[in-house]
Design a protein around this motif. Structure first.
Motif, PDB file in Angstrom:
ATOM      1  N   VAL A  12       0.861  -1.181   0.000  1.00 14.09           N
ATOM      2  CA  VAL A  12       0.000   0.000   0.000  1.00 14.09           C
ATOM      3  C   VAL A  12       0.896   1.229   0.000  1.00 14.09           C
ATOM      4  O   VAL A  12       1.814   1.343   0.816  1.00 14.09           O
ATOM      5  CB  VAL A  12      -0.918   0.019   1.244  1.00 14.09           C
ATOM      6  CG1 VAL A  12      -1.872   1.210   1.198  1.00 14.09           C
ATOM      7  CG2 VAL A  12      -1.701  -1.282   1.360  1.00 14.09           C
ATOM      8  N   PHE A  13       0.670   2.116  -0.950  1.00 10.70           N
ATOM      9  CA  PHE A  13       1.378   3.394  -0.969  1.00 10.70           C
ATOM     10  C   PHE A  13       0.489   4.435  -0.304  1.00 10.70           C
ATOM     11  O   PHE A  13      -0.708   4.496  -0.590  1.00 10.70           O
ATOM     12  CB  PHE A  13       1.680   3.844  -2.406  1.00 10.70           C
ATOM     13  CG  PHE A  13       2.766   3.030  -3.067  1.00 10.70           C
ATOM     14  CD1 PHE A  13       4.099   3.160  -2.692  1.00 10.70           C
ATOM     15  CD2 PHE A  13       2.458   2.150  -4.102  1.00 10.70           C
ATOM     16  CE1 PHE A  13       5.094   2.431  -3.306  1.00 10.70           C
ATOM     17  CE2 PHE A  13       3.455   1.417  -4.723  1.00 10.70           C
ATOM     18  CZ  PHE A  13       4.770   1.555  -4.325  1.00 10.70           C
ATOM     19  N   GLY A  14       1.080   5.237   0.558  1.00 13.41           N
ATOM     20  CA  GLY A  14       0.309   6.275   1.244  1.00 13.41           C
ATOM     21  C   GLY A  14      -0.800   5.625   2.039  1.00 13.41           C
ATOM     22  O   GLY A  14      -0.615   4.568   2.651  1.00 13.41           O
ATOM     23  N   ASP A  16      -4.079   4.837   0.790  1.00 11.49           N
ATOM     24  CA  ASP A  16      -5.047   3.932   0.173  1.00 11.49           C
ATOM     25  C   ASP A  16      -4.715   3.465  -1.244  1.00 11.49           C
ATOM     26  O   ASP A  16      -5.584   2.929  -1.925  1.00 11.49           O
ATOM     27  CB  ASP A  16      -6.433   4.582   0.198  1.00 11.49           C
ATOM     28  CG  ASP A  16      -6.417   5.964  -0.433  1.00 11.49           C
ATOM     29  OD1 ASP A  16      -5.332   6.362  -0.918  1.00 11.49           O
ATOM     30  OD2 ASP A  16      -7.458   6.636  -0.438  1.00 11.49           O
ATOM     31  N   VAL A  17      -3.463   3.666  -1.707  1.00 13.66           N
ATOM     32  CA  VAL A  17      -3.161   3.119  -3.040  1.00 13.66           C
ATOM     33  C   VAL A  17      -2.653   1.694  -2.857  1.00 13.66           C
ATOM     34  O   VAL A  17      -1.516   1.462  -2.472  1.00 13.66           O
ATOM     35  CB  VAL A  17      -2.098   3.975  -3.791  1.00 13.66           C
ATOM     36  CG1 VAL A  17      -1.814   3.378  -5.158  1.00 13.66           C
ATOM     37  CG2 VAL A  17      -2.562   5.408  -3.913  1.00 13.66           C
ATOM     38  N   LYS A  18      -3.550   0.736  -3.128  1.00 12.23           N
ATOM     39  CA  LYS A  18      -3.163  -0.667  -2.967  1.00 12.23           C
ATOM     40  C   LYS A  18      -2.564  -1.142  -4.295  1.00 12.23           C
ATOM     41  O   LYS A  18      -3.278  -1.570  -5.201  1.00 12.23           O
ATOM     42  CB  LYS A  18      -4.380  -1.498  -2.571  1.00 12.23           C
ATOM     43  CG  LYS A  18      -3.967  -2.705  -1.772  1.00 12.23           C
ATOM     44  CD  LYS A  18      -5.122  -3.284  -0.963  1.00 12.23           C
ATOM     45  CE  LYS A  18      -4.599  -4.162   0.166  1.00 12.23           C
ATOM     46  NZ  LYS A  18      -5.638  -4.795   0.932  1.00 12.23           N
ATOM     47  N   SER A  39      -1.124  -0.740 -17.610  1.00 13.68           N
ATOM     48  CA  SER A  39      -0.383   0.243 -16.826  1.00 13.68           C
ATOM     49  C   SER A  39      -1.032   0.445 -15.452  1.00 13.68           C
ATOM     50  O   SER A  39      -2.254   0.562 -15.344  1.00 13.68           O
ATOM     51  CB  SER A  39      -0.373   1.560 -17.603  1.00 13.68           C
ATOM     52  OG  SER A  39       0.386   2.485 -16.895  1.00 13.68           O
ATOM     53  N   GLY A  40      -0.205   0.424 -14.407  1.00 17.25           N
ATOM     54  CA  GLY A  40      -0.720   0.690 -13.060  1.00 17.25           C
ATOM     55  C   GLY A  40      -1.264  -0.530 -12.343  1.00 17.25           C
ATOM     56  O   GLY A  40      -1.793  -0.417 -11.239  1.00 17.25           O
ATOM     57  N   CYS A  41      -1.122  -1.742 -12.928  1.00 17.36           N
ATOM     58  CA  CYS A  41      -1.724  -2.931 -12.304  1.00 17.36           C
ATOM     59  C   CYS A  41      -0.880  -3.481 -11.156  1.00 17.36           C
ATOM     60  O   CYS A  41      -1.309  -4.389 -10.456  1.00 17.36           O
ATOM     61  CB  CYS A  41      -1.982  -4.024 -13.338  1.00 17.36           C
ATOM     62  SG  CYS A  41      -0.476  -4.789 -13.941  1.00 17.36           S
TER      63      CYS A  41
HETATM   64  P1  ATP Z   1       3.391   0.535 -15.567  1.00 22.72           P
HETATM   65  O1  ATP Z   1       3.244  -0.514 -16.622  1.00 22.72           O
HETATM   66  O2  ATP Z   1       2.731   1.816 -15.928  1.00 22.72           O
HETATM   67  O3  ATP Z   1       4.796   0.688 -15.065  1.00 22.72           O
HETATM   68  P2  ATP Z   1       2.738  -1.132 -13.288  1.00 22.72           P
HETATM   69  O4  ATP Z   1       1.770  -2.214 -13.533  1.00 22.72           O
HETATM   70  O5  ATP Z   1       4.162  -1.529 -13.238  1.00 22.72           O
HETATM   71  O6  ATP Z   1       2.512   0.043 -14.325  1.00 22.72           O
HETATM   72  P3  ATP Z   1       3.150   0.008 -10.690  1.00 22.72           P
HETATM   73  O7  ATP Z   1       4.243   0.906 -11.139  1.00 22.72           O
HETATM   74  O8  ATP Z   1       3.527  -1.178  -9.907  1.00 22.72           O
HETATM   75  O9  ATP Z   1       2.289  -0.457 -11.945  1.00 22.72           O
HETATM   76  O10 ATP Z   1       2.084   0.879  -9.894  1.00 22.72           O
HETATM   77  C1  ATP Z   1       0.946   0.301  -9.270  1.00 22.72           C
HETATM   78  C2  ATP Z   1       0.138   1.388  -8.598  1.00 22.72           C
HETATM   79  O11 ATP Z   1       0.867   1.936  -7.517  1.00 22.72           O
HETATM   80  C3  ATP Z   1      -0.204   2.574  -9.503  1.00 22.72           C
HETATM   81  O12 ATP Z   1      -1.474   3.012  -9.161  1.00 22.72           O
HETATM   82  C4  ATP Z   1       0.853   3.596  -9.135  1.00 22.72           C
HETATM   83  O13 ATP Z   1       0.374   4.892  -9.368  1.00 22.72           O
HETATM   84  C5  ATP Z   1       1.072   3.312  -7.679  1.00 22.72           C
HETATM   85  N1  ATP Z   1       2.445   3.633  -7.242  1.00 22.72           N
HETATM   86  C6  ATP Z   1       3.578   3.068  -7.695  1.00 22.72           C
HETATM   87  N2  ATP Z   1       4.657   3.575  -7.056  1.00 22.72           N
HETATM   88  C7  ATP Z   1       4.191   4.495  -6.173  1.00 22.72           C
HETATM   89  C8  ATP Z   1       4.797   5.348  -5.203  1.00 22.72           C
HETATM   90  N3  ATP Z   1       6.107   5.366  -5.009  1.00 22.72           N
HETATM   91  N4  ATP Z   1       3.983   6.164  -4.499  1.00 22.72           N
HETATM   92  C9  ATP Z   1       2.646   6.144  -4.654  1.00 22.72           C
HETATM   93  N5  ATP Z   1       2.010   5.348  -5.541  1.00 22.72           N
HETATM   94  C10 ATP Z   1       2.757   4.531  -6.291  1.00 22.72           C
END
Ligand code: ATP
Length: 381
Positions: A12-14, A16-18, A39-41
């Protein structure tokens, strides 16, 4: 060598970003596992937790037999290759590849060596390994060059060589090919597969490209919104997707989806989309009779009735559709079809006589129809 496991891992970031939600995933010793998803998964976050660059909020990360949550990155015996590889600009290719190894192998022992011959032996060993990996990656002739004298693809191969030379327990790769042009990407993809066959080192590879995932992964873990959707071989995620999301994500052009209803007609379960009706052989479908479902048909499961195809036409599997657009790809066409209020796509072999703007007859492989629960979106099987 060692496998890698996520055991009920969340990040979890912050507040509520799970980013990763209760992930359970086991990468077997020597396996090439691809983490894929939009993206973002959460795939990069998952990878960074193995590397120790991100701390898990919950759960255990295991490399080999060892829980590594509290082990610093440098002691995890992993090597990472990123999308944005950073080579040392002031060092030759040779020095870039050997640098990390020299630091590791000479730093601890060199100054304590009483016999310089020992140091010489280590240097010779490093030299042999540099040449070995350079040969593997076909960059032997660039060893004396500086990074700025290389193309993007060659630079990426130097970055790979630098990771590979260390013979770590696990390779972690985050979109390592995405900066390369299409041709080089395909070529380097094949090289990476070959390399894995030679080295058999456990590899976790992150990409958002489903084609890359399908061609490279021995198994593929598909993620969405931090949640693992399915983990299986490329064949299985394609032929038996666990849910509508996986079905739509894997395959190109993507699967066609239709709102449909299941009915019983003379003892047979039929799927009905407006005027179109196909029998369903899937026994689990009988439990959904009278209910609305989602029907999935892959574009490659629809054939031109008038071309020889592996599926013979019969009254159960044949229908008429209007050909809106016919897009030539060289080896086949993508046909944009319209029938009964629905737009959908079919891949049609060359040699077809179907024409844009006209109706034509098509055959669907009824054994390759997919059904999904309308509410849960899980596959019905
Ligand atoms: P991409 O293909 O765009 O790199 P991803 O599947 O690798 O995406 P992640 O980079 O693992 O996705 O991010 C997953 C979620 O966590 C996203 O909603 C992202 O915004 C959030 N996130 C990632 N790193 C941080 C951070 N350091 N602080 C806050 N939120 C973050």
């Amino acid at each position: 060598m060692a496998g890698v496991a996520f055991k009920q891992v969340s990040k979890v970031f912050g507040k509520d970003v799970k980013a990763v939600d209760d992930l359970n995933l086991e990468v077997r010793d020597g396996e090439f596992m691809v983490l894929v998803g939009p993206s973002g998964c959460g795939k990069t976050t998952a990878l960074r937790m193995i590397a120790g660059l991100e701390e898990a909020t919950d759960g255990d990360i295991v490399i080999g037999e060892r829980r590594v949550n509290d082990v610093p990155p440098k002691d995890r015996d992993i090597a990472m290759v990123f999308q944005n590889y950073a080579l040392y600009p002031h060092m030759s290719v040779y020095e870039n590849i050997s640098f990390g190894l020299k630091i590791r192998e000479l730093k601890s022992t060199f100054w304590q060596l009483t016999h310089m011959s020992e140091a010489k032996k280590i240097r010779e060993d490093i030299d042999r390994r540099v040449r070995e990996v350079a040969k593997m990656l076909d960059i032997e002739k660039y060893l004396a060059r500086m990074p700025k004298e290389l193309s993007g693809g060659q630079r990426q191969r130097v970055a790979l060589a630098r990771a590979i030379i260390r013979k770590p327990k696990v390779y972690l790769m985050d979109e390592p090919l995405s900066n390369l042009d299409a041709k080089l990407r395909v070529q380097t993809r094949a090289e990476l597969i070959k390399l894995h066959r030679q080295l058999n080192t456990t590899t976790v590879y992150v990409t958002h490209d489903q084609v890359e995932a399908m061609t490279m992964g021995q198994r593929i873990a598909i993620m969405r919104d931090g949640l693992l959707q399915q983990c299986d071989t490329p064949e299985m995620v394609y032929s038996q997707p666990a849910n509508k999301f996986v079905a739509g994500f894997i395959g190109s052009p993507p699967m066609n989806f239709f709102d449909a209803k299941l009915v019983n007609e003379g003892g047979r379960t039929m799927v009905v989309v407006g005027d179109l009706k196909f029998p369903i052989s899937n026994p689990a479908a009988s439990g959904y009779v009278g209910k609305e479902v989602t029907l999935g048909i892959r574009p490659e499961s629809i054939f031109d009735k008038n071309l020889d195809s592996r599926v013979k036409s019969n009254p159960d599997n044949t229908f008429t559709a209007k050909v809106d657009v016919l897009e030539p790809l060289g080896h086949e066409y993508v046909a944009y079809l319209f029938a009964d209020g629905h737009h959908f796509q079919a891949t049609i072999d060359t040699g077809t006589k179907i024409e844009e703007g006209k109706n034509a007859e098509f055959v669907v492989d009824i054994d390759a129809l997919h059904l999904f629960d309308k509410d849960t979106e899980q596959a019905i099987r």
